[in-house]
Design an enzyme around this catalytic site. Structure first.
Site, PDB file in Angstrom:
ATOM      1  N   GLY A  20      14.954  61.815  -9.359  1.00 21.69           N
ATOM      2  CA  GLY A  20      15.788  60.433  -9.053  1.00 21.69           C
ATOM      3  C   GLY A  20      14.869  59.379  -9.152  1.00 21.69           C
ATOM      4  N   ASN A  22      14.614  57.268 -11.731  1.00 17.16           N
ATOM      5  CA  ASN A  22      15.647  56.439 -12.394  1.00 17.16           C
ATOM      6  C   ASN A  22      16.461  55.879 -11.247  1.00 17.16           C
ATOM      7  OD1 ASN A  22      15.095  55.669 -15.219  1.00 17.16           O
ATOM      8  ND2 ASN A  22      14.858  57.888 -15.191  1.00 17.16           N
ATOM      9  N   MET A  95      21.796  66.859 -15.120  1.00 17.80           N
ATOM     10  CA  MET A  95      21.697  68.157 -16.129  1.00 17.80           C
ATOM     11  C   MET A  95      22.807  68.663 -16.562  1.00 17.80           C
ATOM     12  SD  MET A  95      18.541  67.609 -16.864  1.00 17.80           S
ATOM     13  CE  MET A  95      17.917  69.025 -17.920  1.00 17.80           C
ATOM     14  N   ILE A  97      26.843  68.722 -18.630  1.00 10.88           N
ATOM     15  CA  ILE A  97      27.464  68.165 -19.583  1.00 10.88           C
ATOM     16  C   ILE A  97      28.838  67.963 -19.303  1.00 10.88           C
ATOM     17  CG2 ILE A  97      28.250  68.311 -21.952  1.00 10.88           C
ATOM     18  CD1 ILE A  97      25.885  69.708 -22.638  1.00 10.88           C
ATOM     19  N   LEU A  98      29.281  66.602 -19.156  1.00  9.09           N
ATOM     20  CA  LEU A  98      30.570  66.378 -18.484  1.00  9.09           C
ATOM     21  C   LEU A  98      31.641  66.732 -19.548  1.00  9.09           C
ATOM     22  CD1 LEU A  98      29.678  63.093 -16.773  1.00  9.09           C
ATOM     23  CD2 LEU A  98      30.302  65.029 -15.595  1.00  9.09           C
ATOM     24  N   ASN A 112      24.004  56.935 -20.154  1.00  7.20           N
ATOM     25  CA  ASN A 112      22.815  57.834 -19.849  1.00  7.20           C
ATOM     26  C   ASN A 112      21.694  57.189 -20.258  1.00  7.20           C
ATOM     27  OD1 ASN A 112      21.770  60.252 -19.344  1.00  7.20           O
ATOM     28  ND2 ASN A 112      21.979  60.630 -21.542  1.00  7.20           N
ATOM     29  N   HIS A 114      18.191  58.621 -21.957  1.00 12.88           N
ATOM     30  CA  HIS A 114      17.493  59.957 -22.606  1.00 12.88           C
ATOM     31  C   HIS A 114      15.924  59.491 -22.983  1.00 12.88           C
ATOM     32  CE1 HIS A 114      17.757  63.697 -24.686  1.00 12.88           C
ATOM     33  NE2 HIS A 114      16.849  62.979 -25.809  1.00 12.88           N
ATOM     34  N   ASP A 150      24.378  63.107 -26.167  1.00  5.25           N
ATOM     35  CA  ASP A 150      23.252  62.169 -26.475  1.00  5.25           C
ATOM     36  C   ASP A 150      23.636  61.328 -27.888  1.00  5.25           C
ATOM     37  OD1 ASP A 150      22.016  63.015 -24.211  1.00  5.25           O
ATOM     38  OD2 ASP A 150      20.834  64.368 -25.434  1.00  5.25           O
ATOM     39  N   GLU A 179      11.579  53.775 -18.708  1.00  4.23           N
ATOM     40  CA  GLU A 179      12.801  54.002 -18.761  1.00  4.23           C
ATOM     41  C   GLU A 179      13.185  53.371 -17.229  1.00  4.23           C
ATOM     42  OE1 GLU A 179      14.242  58.155 -18.029  1.00  4.23           O
ATOM     43  OE2 GLU A 179      12.715  58.817 -19.544  1.00  4.23           O
TER      44      GLU A 179
HETATM   45  C1  GRF Z   1      14.115  61.208 -17.352  1.00  2.00           C
HETATM   46  O1  GRF Z   1      13.382  61.308 -18.222  1.00  2.00           O
HETATM   47  C2  GRF Z   1      15.421  61.026 -18.021  1.00  2.00           C
HETATM   48  O2  GRF Z   1      15.491  60.274 -19.068  1.00  2.00           O
HETATM   49  C3  GRF Z   1      16.119  62.329 -18.354  1.00  2.00           C
HETATM   50  O3  GRF Z   1      15.738  62.971 -17.077  1.00  2.00           O
HETATM   51  C4  GRF Z   1      14.660  62.325 -16.393  1.00  2.00           C
HETATM   52  C5  GRF Z   1      15.046  62.062 -15.302  1.00  2.00           C
HETATM   53  O4  GRF Z   1      13.968  61.552 -14.114  1.00  2.00           O
HETATM   54  N1  GRF Z   1      17.370  62.483 -18.711  1.00  2.00           N
HETATM   55  P1  GRF Z   1      14.283  61.221 -12.810  1.00  2.00           P
HETATM   56  O5  GRF Z   1      15.245  62.146 -11.994  1.00  2.00           O
HETATM   57  O6  GRF Z   1      15.269  59.818 -12.972  1.00  2.00           O
HETATM   58  O7  GRF Z   1      12.985  60.736 -12.327  1.00  2.00           O
END
Ligand code: GRF
Length: 193
Positions: A20, A22, A95, A97-98, A112, A114, A150, A179
């Protein structure tokens, strides 16, 4: 996006499965004045996701839905999102897929992030594949979610250079740091801010 920011912030849910980081950067972003979003809900398919701690820290509602029965979990999820007037969804390390049905209910309102320069390296294990292919650059992408993995319209990307002695973990760390900046920037762009 066909959302109007008006004076109130766009009620947003963030979907996570793990650390988490992000999510944390989005929460921090949501608290600044110029942010068009407020984070109202955290959704996880994993009860052990570290990121769920941010719900407590920042007093944000959360729910865990295990997605063992995807149809059932999504039906519950749609109900919860509706009851909480959620207008936008940010996937951040989610993780699962909706389904097409779910995505259609939030058409154009799911983003999203990626960890690759899409359209290259869709799916999992991106850093491993990037290094195996001796790429000179990788990066991260924020995109709209459509029913193909994606593959939705790209909003913003950030490129990073791959060093000679780069490892999967050094690359992951470097990209993750980008990110955290890219997701807020992409949201501003979506709202023309
Ligand atoms: C990130 O690298 C994101 O791009 C990918 O999963 C990772 C999640 O990291 N989809 P976090 O849980 O936000 O630390």
């Amino acid at each position: 996006m066909v959302l109007s920011t008006g004076y109130s912030k766009i009620r947003t849910a963030v979907f996570i499965s793990g650390t988490g980081s992000n999510l944390k950067s989005l929460i921090k972003f949501s608290k600044i004045k110029k942010s068009p979003i407020s984070i109202e809900f955290i959704i996880s398919n994993n009860s052990k996701a570290k990121g769920l701690n941010y719900a407590k820290i920042y007093k944000i509602k959360k729910i865990v839905l295990n997605f063992k029965n995807q149809n059932l979990s999504e039906t519950r999820l749609l109900y919860i999102l509706k009851m909480n007037n959620i207008e936008m969804i940010c996937l951040a390390g989610f993780m699962k897929i909706l389904s097409k049905n779910f995505i259609n209910k939030f058409k154009g309102k799911i983003l999203n992030i990626h960890p690759s320069l899409l359209p290259k390296y869709k799916g999992l294990n991106t850093h491993e594949r990037v290094l195996n292919n001796r790429e000179k650059f990788s990066g991260c992408t924020v995109h709209f979610v459509n029913s193909r993995l994606d593959s939705g319209k790209i909003i913003l990307q950030k490129k990073v250079r791959i060093l000679k002695n780069e490892t999967e973990s050094s690359l992951a760390k470097k990209i993750l740091a980008q990110e955290h900046k890219l997701y807020p920037k992409a949201i501003l762009k979506v709202f023309n801010l």
